[in-house]
Every structure is written in C-alpha cells, then in structure tokens.
Design a protein around this motif. Structure first.
Motif, PDB file in Angstrom:
ATOM      1  N   UNK A 271      21.468   3.534 -17.794  1.00  0.00           N
ATOM      2  CA  UNK A 271      20.950   4.867 -18.128  1.00  0.00           C
ATOM      3  C   UNK A 271      21.935   5.590 -19.054  1.00  0.00           C
ATOM      4  N   UNK A 272      21.406   6.579 -19.745  1.00  0.00           N
ATOM      5  CA  UNK A 272      22.226   7.373 -20.660  1.00  0.00           C
ATOM      6  C   UNK A 272      21.664   8.788 -20.739  1.00  0.00           C
ATOM      7  N   UNK A 273      22.406   9.681 -21.363  1.00  0.00           N
ATOM      8  CA  UNK A 273      21.904  11.029 -21.628  1.00  0.00           C
ATOM      9  C   UNK A 273      21.028  10.979 -22.871  1.00  0.00           C
ATOM     10  N   UNK A 274      19.761  11.270 -22.695  1.00  0.00           N
ATOM     11  CA  UNK A 274      18.812  11.305 -23.811  1.00  0.00           C
ATOM     12  C   UNK A 274      17.667  12.221 -23.405  1.00  0.00           C
ATOM     13  N   UNK A 275      17.270  13.107 -24.279  1.00  0.00           N
ATOM     14  CA  UNK A 275      16.205  14.069 -23.992  1.00  0.00           C
ATOM     15  C   UNK A 275      14.844  13.435 -24.226  1.00  0.00           C
ATOM     16  N   UNK A 276      14.010  13.418 -23.193  1.00  0.00           N
ATOM     17  CA  UNK A 276      12.655  12.869 -23.299  1.00  0.00           C
ATOM     18  C   UNK A 276      11.789  13.824 -24.117  1.00  0.00           C
TER      19      UNK A 276
ATOM     20  N   UNK B 237      17.634   8.758 -19.378  1.00  0.00           N
ATOM     21  CA  UNK B 237      16.702   7.703 -19.782  1.00  0.00           C
ATOM     22  C   UNK B 237      17.359   6.340 -19.606  1.00  0.00           C
ATOM     23  N   UNK B 238      16.558   5.347 -19.283  1.00  0.00           N
ATOM     24  CA  UNK B 238      16.996   3.959 -19.324  1.00  0.00           C
ATOM     25  C   UNK B 238      16.995   3.556 -20.795  1.00  0.00           C
ATOM     26  N   UNK B 239      17.833   2.591 -21.188  1.00  0.00           N
ATOM     27  CA  UNK B 239      17.858   2.173 -22.583  1.00  0.00           C
ATOM     28  C   UNK B 239      18.078   0.676 -22.688  1.00  0.00           C
ATOM     29  N   UNK B 240      17.591   0.113 -23.800  1.00  0.00           N
ATOM     30  CA  UNK B 240      17.842  -1.281 -24.146  1.00  0.00           C
ATOM     31  C   UNK B 240      17.705  -1.426 -25.649  1.00  0.00           C
ATOM     32  N   UNK B 241      18.244  -2.516 -26.175  1.00  0.00           N
ATOM     33  CA  UNK B 241      18.175  -2.766 -27.614  1.00  0.00           C
ATOM     34  C   UNK B 241      17.390  -4.047 -27.852  1.00  0.00           C
TER      35      UNK B 241
ATOM     36  N   UNK C 234      12.093   7.191 -20.157  1.00  0.00           N
ATOM     37  CA  UNK C 234      12.441   8.357 -19.350  1.00  0.00           C
ATOM     38  C   UNK C 234      12.512   7.984 -17.872  1.00  0.00           C
ATOM     39  N   UNK C 235      13.548   8.479 -17.176  1.00  0.00           N
ATOM     40  CA  UNK C 235      13.690   8.189 -15.749  1.00  0.00           C
ATOM     41  C   UNK C 235      12.700   8.971 -14.894  1.00  0.00           C
TER      42      UNK C 235
END
Length: 103
Positions: A58-63, A71-75, A91-92
């Motif tokens: 997870x990271x800080x990211x505004x939905x 939010x969860x993230x991946x590349x 978004x979590x």
C-alpha cells in the motif's frame, strides 16, 4: 497451487495426483482434506480474491472516486520494452482502479 519439483511448471489436479503441464511428471496430492479445487479453478487455475487479500503493498495515493488516501499498487509492462512500466493503483476503500504513466 502446486509446482513441479522437476521443472518448476504449474501442476494440474487429476484424480488423486498432481500432473505437470510442462514435463508430465506426476506426484501424489497428499492429504486431500487440505485442498479445495473447483471446476472453474481446474479450467483456468486463476484464483481471484478481494484486494484486501491480494498481498499487494500500500501507499499514500488519493482515490479519484472516493477521496480515500490509501491504495494498493503494482507495476506492469503494458507498452513496448523501451518504455517505462505503468503504475496501477487500487483504492483500499472502494476498490476503484486507476493508472499512472510517466509521460
């Protein structure tokens, strides 16, 4: 999910044994009470669950949908190899999915 001890390929369940898709190696399933296999899983071997069980970081990211700040993230590489990967966020809270490119 099981993987072949011989070649590392994913194995398929077949009446009491695991059969390798790559080399054909077979091995017993073991305690069948510890396995849950459905018809759909046998066909595709794809198992999906909600994002909360995904194991993604997870990271800080505004939905953009609900305004949640985690939010969860991946590349994932979705363009040609000489271009950078695309970052995807989920978004979590509402599980809205969006992406971020480098251009």
């Amino acid at each position: 999910m099981e993987f072949c001890d011989e070649c590392g390929s994913m194995m398929m369940a077949d009446s009491g044994v695991w059969v390798c898709n790559g080399c054909g190696h077979e091995q017993p399933k073991g305690d069948s009470a510890s396995y849950t296999v459905t018809d759909a899983q046998e066909k595709s071997e794809v198992i999906e669950s909600g994002a909360e069980n995904s194991g993604l970081p997870t990271t800080s990211a505004q939905c953009p949908e609900c305004g949640n700040d985690r939010a969860y993230w991946y590349m994932q590489q979705i363009r040609s190899a000489d271009e950078s990967e695309t970052r995807f966020f989920v978004c979590t809270e509402c599980e809205h999915k969006w992406r971020e490119d480098d251009h």
